[in-house]
Enzyme design. Sequence first.
Site, mmCIF file in Angstrom:
data_model
loop_
_atom_site.group_PDB
_atom_site.id
_atom_site.type_symbol
_atom_site.label_atom_id
_atom_site.label_comp_id
_atom_site.label_asym_id
_atom_site.label_seq_id
_atom_site.Cartn_x
_atom_site.Cartn_y
_atom_site.Cartn_z
ATOM 1 N N GLU B 109 0.809 -1.220 0.000
ATOM 2 C CA GLU B 109 0.000 0.000 0.000
ATOM 3 C C GLU B 109 0.847 1.277 0.000
ATOM 4 O O GLU B 109 0.392 2.324 0.461
ATOM 5 C CB GLU B 109 -0.942 -0.008 1.198
ATOM 6 C CG GLU B 109 -1.939 -1.165 1.143
ATOM 7 C CD GLU B 109 -3.077 -0.936 2.109
ATOM 8 O OE1 GLU B 109 -4.190 -0.673 1.651
ATOM 9 O OE2 GLU B 109 -2.830 -1.011 3.337
ATOM 10 N N HIS B 130 -4.200 0.760 11.147
ATOM 11 C CA HIS B 130 -5.482 0.127 11.453
ATOM 12 C C HIS B 130 -5.787 0.377 12.926
ATOM 13 O O HIS B 130 -6.268 -0.511 13.622
ATOM 14 C CB HIS B 130 -5.423 -1.388 11.187
ATOM 15 C CG HIS B 130 -4.909 -1.770 9.842
ATOM 16 N ND1 HIS B 130 -4.344 -2.999 9.588
ATOM 17 C CD2 HIS B 130 -4.860 -1.093 8.672
ATOM 18 C CE1 HIS B 130 -3.975 -3.057 8.309
ATOM 19 N NE2 HIS B 130 -4.279 -1.909 7.736
ATOM 20 N N HIS B 198 -11.218 -0.677 6.834
ATOM 21 C CA HIS B 198 -9.795 -0.830 6.633
ATOM 22 C C HIS B 198 -8.957 -0.135 7.727
ATOM 23 O O HIS B 198 -8.247 -0.796 8.460
ATOM 24 C CB HIS B 198 -9.442 -0.279 5.250
ATOM 25 C CG HIS B 198 -8.005 -0.418 4.866
ATOM 26 N ND1 HIS B 198 -7.558 -0.247 3.596
ATOM 27 C CD2 HIS B 198 -6.907 -0.697 5.597
ATOM 28 C CE1 HIS B 198 -6.248 -0.423 3.554
ATOM 29 N NE2 HIS B 198 -5.835 -0.698 4.753
#
Lengths: 269, 269, 269, 269
Positions: B109, B130, B198
């Site tokens: 990512e 997260h 997410h």
Amino acid sequence: MSKFKTTLIVALCAAAGLSASTRLRQAPASVTSTHDPKLIEDLVYANRILYDQGVVDAFGHVSARDDKDTNRFLLARSVAPALVTSSDILEFDRNGEPIDAGGRAVYLERFIHAAIYRARPDVKAIVHSHSPAVIPFGVTGTILRPIDQMSAFLGAGAPIFEIRDAAGMTNLLITDNKLGDALAKALGDKAVVLMRGHGSVAVGDSILQVVHRAIYTEANARLQAEAARLGPINFLTPEEAAKADAVTDSKASISRPWELWKARIGKIE
Amino acid sequence: MSKFKTTLIVALCAAAGLSASTRLRQAPASVTSTHDPKLIEDLVYANRILYDQGVVDAFGHVSARDDKDTNRFLLARSVAPALVTSSDILEFDRNGEPIDAGGRAVYLERFIHAAIYRARPDVKAIVHSHSPAVIPFGVTGTILRPIDQMSAFLGAGAPIFEIRDAAGMTNLLITDNKLGDALAKALGDKAVVLMRGHGSVAVGDSILQVVHRAIYTEANARLQAEAARLGPINFLTPEEAAKADAVTDSKASISRPWELWKARIGKIE
Amino acid sequence: MSKFKTTLIVALCAAAGLSASTRLRQAPASVTSTHDPKLIEDLVYANRILYDQGVVDAFGHVSARDDKDTNRFLLARSVAPALVTSSDILEFDRNGEPIDAGGRAVYLERFIHAAIYRARPDVKAIVHSHSPAVIPFGVTGTILRPIDQMSAFLGAGAPIFEIRDAAGMTNLLITDNKLGDALAKALGDKAVVLMRGHGSVAVGDSILQVVHRAIYTEANARLQAEAARLGPINFLTPEEAAKADAVTDSKASISRPWELWKARIGKIE
Amino acid sequence: MSKFKTTLIVALCAAAGLSASTRLRQAPASVTSTHDPKLIEDLVYANRILYDQGVVDAFGHVSARDDKDTNRFLLARSVAPALVTSSDILEFDRNGEPIDAGGRAVYLERFIHAAIYRARPDVKAIVHSHSPAVIPFGVTGTILRPIDQMSAFLGAGAPIFEIRDAAGMTNLLITDNKLGDALAKALGDKAVVLMRGHGSVAVGDSILQVVHRAIYTEANARLQAEAARLGPINFLTPEEAAKADAVTDSKASISRPWELWKARIGKIE
């Protein structure tokens, strides 16, 4: 909550060579040499204990009324409470100005302390914190009341200070004596006052008592929030609170946890 | 949250002989020799602090805009933040491709970082996490708003990025520049954006500021969720948030916790 | 909850030279020499374990029925459980008076123990605590019932003791035998009784069993409060509870966690 | 959750001389010499990691399908997972009976493992736990569903096993193959099954995957319970879950946290 953090932090600071030399260079005439060493030691322990018990994080502070001049008070320079040592303790006058900061930064909100010492001759020590379980009470207008005998000092409930009533739209901080006076007025003759959108203040007749109250204010907030989800709460009545307070907020009672909390910190410098 | 984990982890790794030789074999030209050592050091501390403070677990990452070439950014190879050392820091181009990964795996990512650095010239550092208290806000569409002065950077509320609007049914991950651009658009000129199902992203004008914001975003989420159970919340008004932000999100204010958080980590390698 | 606290505390106490000499000066004829050393050792471990597992803080206490004279019981002097060593264990008579305290302070609420040992010949060990998840049940009148097989000893639900019914407006503490008898009556033949606005008491047929019950009472309270937010709870039926209790509350079952809890404490003195 | 507990526990055990000699006396032919040492090492790490991450306490267990004979499986003797060493690993047949326990006690609920290995040839490792955030879902009939990409393996929701449907009023434990078969049937082809009033079981195609799933099942339960209080939850759709699962539940993804979790434990014996 964290364990032995401050002991380890100080050891780590020493190992890492952090800040020690800086401190030496900046050190003014130490308050340690001119004040009761026991008072300074208790104040340093109070800083470390409040961090270890989850009442303060990098912010928040604890002060003690000066034992030599009751118009003055002792408070650390601007530093995280977990890192406070005796050489960080400074003396402040009744208006919240440092006597000799030796060029070191001081807390923006020292006026919390100055104003309350002016308004409350019975108060010998003050804790300001953002202790996390208490903040939700202030922002929802929920009155913090004693769930059990340990928090009997909350009496019939802690008042909430709304800074908008005193000064309209602000940055929420108590950065001058006018705001400090408004906060002291909201506190009145109580042991604890909540600050909407900010945190809370506890006062006591000794460092041990104010630390005890700050820790059990946070504990009561956790218990009350939890209980509120189960159903209507049967709080201590004012009479029960007064009777319990006479025992649980007394010198005999508060020394037991103080010894434990000190043992968790270990030796301080 | 855990205490002194990263210090101990590194010690344990050393004791266990874990991964060190692997790293040496894989090491490309180190970014340490070609970049400001202070920037690299801060970035390593940021990784360790974010784990120690419960913002990241084995996942999540923090980057800094390159000090030599503002089209580039610095980010660790694919490894848990708690285990990052300076030799793990790699350089990436504006499209999120590593300049020289030396054969090492990179984060899937990384396009979160590339896209936001492209869209926001003011941003110098980015955290993707997260962090657990924030996720429930994203999946319920609850707006995260500032409960107290510490989270004033949240302003009038953090936007929520719905990946379905950008790309339909996906695996939720930001694995290319198109998804990165959609996320950057949702962030807009704000400090924090939530990602439904997410996690979240915080941005800042320095490593210190973005770490501060990531930690207090999580803290605000805990406080807001708790307060919501007690009753309707009296949030900071936009005017209060702007005034508080000028103080609490400033360089002077954020250095105090940074010193504490670093002290908890100790020396790094 | 905290980890290895008591081990570290004792190490820190030793390092800091705290209290050790004081204790030696105060020590009366040691109970260690006149009682089963295994019983004393288990009682010291019980104190440390209950702190390590978050059942007691600086307050709360655990006792064992005397192995030499079943009219007597063993209980520490007035000190935080985390700091208890074998030299702190004192002997008390059936009315809660110390046989020989050697000038040391004793717990105000020792009458909890005296009264229950008088009323319940089957009881060999007692824990009184303010364990935090249980208190909300007492103040809201919510019945604590077994969520899973580990808490089957709660049977059809733990009774709640309302001190107002016994004595009107008090300080909530069990400071004499009359109050102790009222509490023992509320307990009846059960394993656990909650005390409104105060805490709870667990009883067992051994130190191991009562420690097990105190820890899993707190665990059940956490689970039940959490489950209550999700919806109506399908508790163990009385028949399931009775069948599960025969296994999970047995000597074979409770020795496994006891070994773990002891290992977390390490060697004691 | 606790930190570095198992490392410290083992050190403390060694220091205290606990159990080591006992183990030596009881040791049968070690499975270590007849099985892949890597498999045994991973299984010991799995035990320690599950405790360190708060999935198991003194109860719960993790097994791996035998690499020499797929009708058999490897599981520790009856001991708290935090204390497991390689010499505690035993071999069991397809009916859950130990091949050679060397006189040592075995887990009452080994039939959970035996039954699932019989029913699911794809399963190579199994975790049974009482992980605390999951239990409230089972007792309220709330379906655990994926909140974010990390728990995509939960798919369209984890089934709940009601032992009353299989066997009426029991002690809740899976103490024979008939009950094990009923549980395996409830699990079906899923990754996780909840056990009403008891705990849960996760399965995987490797030790790493099942540990990952057990930890993120608990994490998802915490997030889902928290989110449910804020409002209706926008879960991953089945399509999103399938796509995310292909990434986050893969060997590449699960090795990153595994390395961190191992580093937290340090060297094992």
